[in-house]
Design a protein around this motif. Structure first.
Motif, mmCIF file in Angstrom:
data_model
loop_
_atom_site.group_PDB
_atom_site.id
_atom_site.type_symbol
_atom_site.label_atom_id
_atom_site.label_comp_id
_atom_site.label_asym_id
_atom_site.label_seq_id
_atom_site.Cartn_x
_atom_site.Cartn_y
_atom_site.Cartn_z
ATOM 1 N N VAL A 13 23.297 -74.760 2.323
ATOM 2 C CA VAL A 13 22.080 -74.044 1.963
ATOM 3 C C VAL A 13 21.501 -73.462 3.244
ATOM 4 N N THR A 14 21.319 -72.157 3.264
ATOM 5 C CA THR A 14 20.678 -71.523 4.417
ATOM 6 C C THR A 14 19.455 -70.751 3.940
ATOM 7 N N ILE A 15 18.384 -70.820 4.744
ATOM 8 C CA ILE A 15 17.140 -70.105 4.481
ATOM 9 C C ILE A 15 16.866 -69.215 5.682
ATOM 10 N N ASN A 16 16.762 -67.915 5.442
ATOM 11 C CA ASN A 16 16.562 -66.962 6.536
ATOM 12 C C ASN A 16 17.564 -67.176 7.666
ATOM 13 N N GLY A 17 18.808 -67.455 7.283
ATOM 14 C CA GLY A 17 19.882 -67.611 8.251
ATOM 15 C C GLY A 17 19.981 -68.968 8.913
ATOM 16 N N LEU A 18 19.071 -69.890 8.605
ATOM 17 C CA LEU A 18 19.073 -71.219 9.209
ATOM 18 C C LEU A 18 19.658 -72.245 8.247
ATOM 19 N N ASP A 19 20.497 -73.117 8.774
ATOM 20 C CA ASP A 19 21.091 -74.163 7.956
ATOM 21 C C ASP A 19 20.048 -75.226 7.629
ATOM 22 N N MET A 48 21.996 -56.382 3.969
ATOM 23 C CA MET A 48 20.747 -57.135 4.048
ATOM 24 C C MET A 48 21.043 -58.635 4.032
ATOM 25 N N THR A 49 20.414 -59.372 4.931
ATOM 26 C CA THR A 49 20.596 -60.815 4.997
ATOM 27 C C THR A 49 19.811 -61.491 3.885
ATOM 28 N N PRO A 50 20.449 -62.371 3.104
ATOM 29 C CA PRO A 50 19.715 -63.047 2.029
ATOM 30 C C PRO A 50 18.671 -64.011 2.587
ATOM 31 N N THR A 51 17.553 -64.117 1.885
ATOM 32 C CA THR A 51 16.560 -65.126 2.233
ATOM 33 C C THR A 51 17.111 -66.510 1.945
ATOM 34 N N VAL A 52 17.753 -66.642 0.799
ATOM 35 C CA VAL A 52 18.359 -67.906 0.382
ATOM 36 C C VAL A 52 19.835 -67.678 0.124
ATOM 37 N N SER A 53 20.664 -68.524 0.714
ATOM 38 C CA SER A 53 22.095 -68.484 0.420
ATOM 39 C C SER A 53 22.562 -69.906 0.124
ATOM 40 N N ILE A 54 22.998 -70.118 -1.096
ATOM 41 C CA ILE A 54 23.524 -71.415 -1.524
ATOM 42 C C ILE A 54 25.000 -71.232 -1.841
ATOM 43 N N GLN A 55 25.823 -72.073 -1.239
ATOM 44 C CA GLN A 55 27.266 -71.952 -1.438
ATOM 45 C C GLN A 55 27.857 -73.295 -1.840
ATOM 46 N N HIS A 56 28.470 -73.308 -3.022
ATOM 47 C CA HIS A 56 29.206 -74.473 -3.540
ATOM 48 C C HIS A 56 28.366 -75.750 -3.461
#
Length: 256
Positions: free
Chosen positions: A61-67, A1-9
């Motif tokens: 930071v990506t939201i629904n796959g968008l940077d 499942m693709t995360p709605t929010v992905s925050i990395q470092h």
């Protein structure tokens, strides 16, 4: 499942002061995340970055796959933001204000009116839709603010102390709204100091302290190691274990 929010470092500093120090997290559709921490821990900065209010940060930071850096306006259209305090145009009526908000999201006037009438009726404001808000209480304005943040049916809802000023019945309604939105696949990122509410509504709780996430899990998982209530978990993990003693100091001041 693709995360709605992905925050990395994620890093953020103001001058020499590091506010966020290597935050990484993924949040998925249908989750209610309780994001808690002491004052100054980095909660508000995280929220402001997520909602595009702070564009200057390190990490991704990506939201629904968008940077977020590359698609800030497109992402803002996907987000509903409900702050604790916001300037609301109180010379307008609730309907005029919501029509203004609706235009920002290209909603038709008929759609806005239909949604606004139904949503505000749930908060007991149906009879004041066309009254100017300069006579409204803080709680009434908060109900309009909540409605404005959800009017465009966002997929990600960021709530920063959204229950501020609400009466007991409105709090119950809002908690149920949050649960139902999550069941519909919305993602809710919920910041609050109201530990009892966070404990009850959150699927997953993240505790941030001094710019780092120091706990991440369901309440039952956190309780195994740190205490019986979220308040006790919070106190233990943030190093504030003598809060009753601090209360004694305060009250004992009257005896000096």
């Amino acid at each position: 499942m693709t995360p709605t929010v992905s925050i990395q470092h994620l890093f953020k500093s103001y001058g020499d002061k590091a506010v966020l120090n290597d935050i990484s997290l993924d949040v998925f559709p249908g989750q209610i995340i309780g994001y808690i921490g002491p004052n100054g821990a980095g909660k508000s900065t995280t929220v402001k970055i997520l909602t595009g209010l702070i564009p200057d940060f390190e990490g991704s930071v990506t939201i629904n796959g968008l940077d977020l850096r590359e698609h800030p306006l497109e992402i803002k259209r996907m987000i509903g933001y409900i702050p604790e305090n916001a300037e609301i145009y109180d010379v307008l009526t609730p309907m005029e204000y919501l029509q203004f908000i609706g235009r920002l999201y290209d909603l038709s006037a008929d759609t806005v009116r239909e949604r606004a009438e139904q949503m505000l009726a749930a908060f007991g404001l149906k009879d004041v839709l066309d009254q100017r808000m300069d006579t409204f209480s803080k709680g009434m304005k908060q109900k309009v603010l909540i409605t404005s943040g959800l009017l465009h049916n966002p997929s990600l809802i960021v709530l920063d102390e959204p229950l501020s000023g609400l009466d007991a019945n409105a709090v119950i309604v809002m908690k149920e709204i949050m649960s139902r939105l999550a069941r519909e696949g919305k993602t809710l990122f919920y910041c609050s100091h109201m530990m009892d509410v966070v404990e009850k509504v959150s699927d997953r709780i993240m505790l941030i302290n001094r710019g780092r996430i120091i706990a991440d899990g369901a309440f039952e998982e956190l309780r195994k190691n740190s205490g019986d209530s979220l308040e006790k978990i919070f106190a233990q993990l943030t190093g504030e274990t003598n809060l009753e003693g601090e209360a004694d100091k305060f009250v004992n001041a009257f005896e000096s």
